[in-house]
Design a protein around this motif. Sequence first.
Motif, short mmCIF file in Angstrom:
data_model
loop_
_atom_site.label_atom_id
_atom_site.label_comp_id
_atom_site.label_asym_id
_atom_site.label_seq_id
_atom_site.Cartn_x
_atom_site.Cartn_y
_atom_site.Cartn_z
N SER A 1 0.83 -1.20 0.00
CA SER A 1 0.00 0.00 0.00
C SER A 1 0.87 1.25 0.00
N VAL B 1 -3.78 3.88 1.33
CA VAL B 1 -4.50 3.55 0.10
C VAL B 1 -3.86 2.34 -0.56
N ALA C 1 -4.89 11.93 -1.75
CA ALA C 1 -4.67 10.50 -1.91
C ALA C 1 -4.14 10.20 -3.31
N GLU D 1 -3.69 8.32 -6.68
CA GLU D 1 -4.57 7.40 -7.39
C GLU D 1 -3.81 6.48 -8.32
#
Length: 374
Positions: free
Chosen positions: A165, A275, A175, A177
């Motif tokens: 992650s 994420v 965040a 992507e």
Amino acid sequence: MLKKQLTLAAVGLSTAVALGLTGCAGGSADAGDGKADAATATSLAAFGDLAALEEAAKAEGQLNVIALPRDWANYGEVLDAFAAKYPEITINEASPDASSAEEIQAAETNEGLDTAPDVFDIGLTVALQNTDLFAPYQVATWDEIPAELKEPSGLFVGDYGGYMSIGYDSSKFEAPESLDDLLGADYKGSVAINGDPTQAGAAFAAVGLATVQSDGTLDDFEPGIDFFSKLNAAGNLLKVDVTTATVTSGETPVVFDWDYLNASHRDANPNWEVVILPGTGYAGYYNQAINADAPHPAAARLWQEFLYSDEAQNLWLKGGARPVRADAMAEAGTIDEDLFEKLPAAPEDTVVPTEEQSTNAGTLLGEKWAAAVG
């Protein structure tokens, strides 16, 4: 849904099942007469029962562990739980921040000494390269460990795992992507990986993730090496060993690491988010193994029995990792479902390297990593 998502084995891992390693479990050491030679015992049957193994381990009175950071997958609580259960056994914790490769070096350096590690917690690539140093052992819950995640004789066995992650300080960054986001100027001097991929399993997996996220396959880690070369050329790659302290201080504001390790930083940094990139995910387990030259062979085997018990498996889950016995525990009703709900969502498509892929990737990294990142 619980059983489907809990273990990485459910998404088609093929690690130990593809190893082609062989070994002989059982034999004279498993006579069950209660007078086992602990150093050759390949299962609990060699001692007769758990009480006999506990007695033998207490008589040794020591357990040498290495490379077990207390903030790694809740290892602190695991260690403390074992110590509370067996106060007669002193746990000697050496080099908590050592890599898998350094665990092996410690065993070789201390061979024949009472300071040698009794047990290893080790990444797959390093495990595959050092099977001659391990003693085969099958814990009492052996049948509940997926076949794909254990060497057939018990030389090394998957225990807890997760997905590669990206952790990031949400007060500084949106965040990410995709990998390409990390190449932008906003990430100057900000992106770290957990160790050296030629030595540390988490860093190796970061290159693996970069490979499959760059439309490559695990047959060739070149795309992953190329990505980190670009990251370095952009001035975005941080060559700093990641710890909770570096995350808290802001020294490593973006980190490639296992999801459970990234999640562990949230207590220290409330802005820390994790994420798992969309698309193909990269999963892996860390393996337990017993040193064939363990100075405390009974304690080493008792430690293994504890790690694969319901109690310790739920402690991995508490640390954000996916325990290897999760499916069996879910079926038996012994898994902590509340803890499972805290795990990050798993990707639909997941890959894990086989023995051949891991070996080839390790060779390639040894040849090209240093030149790629300077």
